[in-house]
Enzyme design. Structure first.
Site, PDB file in Angstrom:
ATOM      1  N   LYS A 152      10.181  -7.471   7.259  1.00 27.02           N
ATOM      2  CA  LYS A 152      10.755  -7.505   5.901  1.00 27.02           C
ATOM      3  C   LYS A 152      10.522  -6.189   5.183  1.00 27.02           C
ATOM      4  O   LYS A 152      11.380  -5.690   4.469  1.00 27.02           O
ATOM      5  CB  LYS A 152      10.111  -8.641   5.111  1.00 27.02           C
ATOM      6  CG  LYS A 152      10.824  -9.938   5.366  1.00 27.02           C
ATOM      7  CD  LYS A 152      10.861 -10.787   4.124  1.00 27.02           C
ATOM      8  CE  LYS A 152      11.873 -11.897   4.340  1.00 27.02           C
ATOM      9  NZ  LYS A 152      11.429 -13.187   3.982  1.00 27.02           N
ATOM     10  N   ARG A 153       9.340  -5.650   5.404  1.00 28.04           N
ATOM     11  CA  ARG A 153       8.956  -4.389   4.767  1.00 28.04           C
ATOM     12  C   ARG A 153       9.955  -3.280   5.117  1.00 28.04           C
ATOM     13  O   ARG A 153      10.195  -2.363   4.342  1.00 28.04           O
ATOM     14  CB  ARG A 153       7.557  -4.055   5.292  1.00 28.04           C
ATOM     15  CG  ARG A 153       6.985  -2.726   4.962  1.00 28.04           C
ATOM     16  CD  ARG A 153       5.528  -2.698   5.431  1.00 28.04           C
ATOM     17  NE  ARG A 153       5.415  -2.865   6.892  1.00 28.04           N
ATOM     18  CZ  ARG A 153       5.430  -1.884   7.753  1.00 28.04           C
ATOM     19  NH1 ARG A 153       5.542  -0.643   7.333  1.00 28.04           N
ATOM     20  NH2 ARG A 153       5.302  -2.100   9.055  1.00 28.04           N
TER      21      ARG A 153
END
Ligand code: GLU
Length: 474
Positions: free
Chosen positions: A244-245
């Protein structure tokens, strides 16, 4: 496969969440390949696992694909609805001796594996029922297993990965039907791909080993094996698996951030596929150029900067009408009221200036604030700073001067220049406060273009508003 066979690809997502960026890339490659070859692109929702599938997730996939412009041919197929057909094929395999009923319990299987491990052999389960006499079958629950070959090798010829070979003694007798009679993923995928006439299976390389096992099912049924193309997964800019980062979001997040679908298609196509050194291209060009032989073997790296740059280029390349449509769709998606005719007209006039520096739709919309908002509007903090050294008198004098200017960008500029010279100051010292007066911001399209678009009355009213907000003394 004869060259005349039409290409049929498919995208087969499991509806367990949203359409994530890796799935979107897989869908795009399948879509591009089908469109490039004049074939068909099919959609199958792999909703067999009822506990993990939801109608909302299916809708999110439809919506994501629609937004990306990846239109599929025919109706989307629900895998779950085909369970009877899957069972029918399992029964055919039983009848032909290519599958058998296995009555081993979970405990027996676990014990078998433990014993194999203890003997330092690979913990592959070897069912005692494979060679049992069917007459000895107990009246107990059973699963249906493929009678996979133990000798020899299974090779898949993958368009991206090359030839990949497995020794058959490393592949187990996979389960086709569970004890409740439901099909496994492995069986369902093969039956569906076969029945849908899929000629090319293009998917993430996490499915590579599945392809070997699925090949065994194809062979047991005497069905032609499709062409496989396993594309490397997407990694983050640091080379680690995409998280996600790094931007492993659903496609709707990119829509929300204001990337145009055309730019997303360009960017996603470049995640793993290349055409010479081309970074920027249109979808029509991608369709013309796309082929599987230029899909790379190493993982593509996700890079937000690159996406932004491409997005900016697509905004600059798009026609003003297209951009207006994009803005209107963006507003509609954010429940904003539709634009009135006057604003649409003005935005079209201003679009050339607006699109110069915008990389996303919100940035483009921001450049159009001077049209979208009504006076009096707020002046943001950097803009207030600009006004610190500006006198009310100067702005009032300027308004008087502009009362008589011819109202074209170049004439307005000439008047403001003259005014600056008379006041022994630079053009910038006047233009920047003007920008603030007209927009409440320090960044906008050209001041003279804006004034010409807004018209004399509105422009002067804004400058007046600003002058009135200032003290008489600097
Ligand atoms: N449903 C599988 C997934 O979402 C893909 C199956 C396939 O492409 O064969 O990972």
């Amino acid at each position: 496969m004869p060259p005349s066979t039409p290409v049929i690809t498919r995208f087969a997502p499991s509806p367990t969440g949203f359409l994530h960026i890796g799935g979107a890339r897989t869908a795009l490659f399948n879509w591009l390949y089908a469109r490039a070859k004049g074939g068909k692109f099919l959609l199958r929702i792999e909703d067999t696992d009822r506990s993990r599938s939801s109608p909302e997730a299916t809708d999110a996939i439809f919506e994501g694909l629609r937004w990306l412009g990846l239109d599929w041919d025919g109706e989307a197929v629900s895998q779950f609805s085909r369970a009877d057909r899957h069972a029918e094929v399992a029964n055919e395999l039983l009848a032909s001796g290519n599958a058998y009923r296995c009555y081993s319990t979970q405990e027996e299987i676990a014990a078998f594996r433990e014993a194999e491990k203890a003997a330092t052999r690979p913990p592959l389960f070897r069912s005692p029922w494979r060679d049992a006499d069917p007459a000895d079958a107990p009246d107990l629950p059973f699963v249906v297993r493929l009678r996979a070959p133990r000798e020899g090798e299974t090779t898949i010829t993958d368009v991206v990965q090359g030839e990949v070979t497995w020794k058959n003694d490393t592949l187990d007798d996979l389960i086709l039907l569970r004890s409740d009679g439901t099909p496994t993923y492995m069986l369902a995928v093969v039956v569906d791909d076969h029945d849908m006439g899929v000629t090319h299976v293009i998917r993430g390389d996490d499915h590579l080993t599945n392809s070997a096992r699925q090949t065994l099912i194809y062979k047991a049924m005497g069905w032609p094996v499709p062409v496989f193309a396993h594309i490397p997964l997407i990694h983050g800019p640091d080379g680690a698996k995409l998280s996600k980062r790094h931007g492993a979001l659903g496609v709707e997040a990119y829509r929300e951030m204001g990337y145009m679908a055309e730019a997303m298609r360009n960017y996603l196509a470049r995640l793993g596929w290349s055409h010479g050194d081309d970074e920027f291209f249109t979808t029509a060009q991608a369709v013309e150029w796309f082929d599987l032989d230029k899909v790379g073997k190493s993982p593509a790296r996700f890079d937000f900067k690159k996406l932004e740059n491409l997005s900016g280029q697509h905004i600059r390349m798009a026609s003003n009408e297209q951009l207006l449509k994009e803005i209107e769709e963006y507003f509609a998606a954010h429940n904003k009221p539709p634009l009135d005719e006057t604003r649409r007209e003005l935005l079209l006039q201003a679009m050339d200036g607006m699109k110069e520096r915008a990389k996303t739709l919100p940035q483009l919309i921001d450049m159009g604030r001077f049209i979208l908002e009504e006076r009096p509007f707020e002046t943001d903090a950097p803009a207030q700073k600009v006004l610190r050294n500006v006198s009310q008198g100067m702005l009032k004098d300027l308004t008087t001067r502009l009362q008589h200017a011819t109202w074209t960008p170049s004439d307005i500029e000439a008047s403001v220049r003259e005014f600056a010279e008379e006041n022994q100051t630079g053009l910038g010292k006047i233009a920047q406060p003007l920008r603030v007066a007209l927009t409440g911001r320090t960044v906008s399209p050209s001041v003279f273009d804006m004034m010409s678009i807004l018209g004399r009355e509105e422009s002067l009213a804004r400058i007046n508003d600003c002058a009135n907000s200032l003290g008489t003394e600097v």
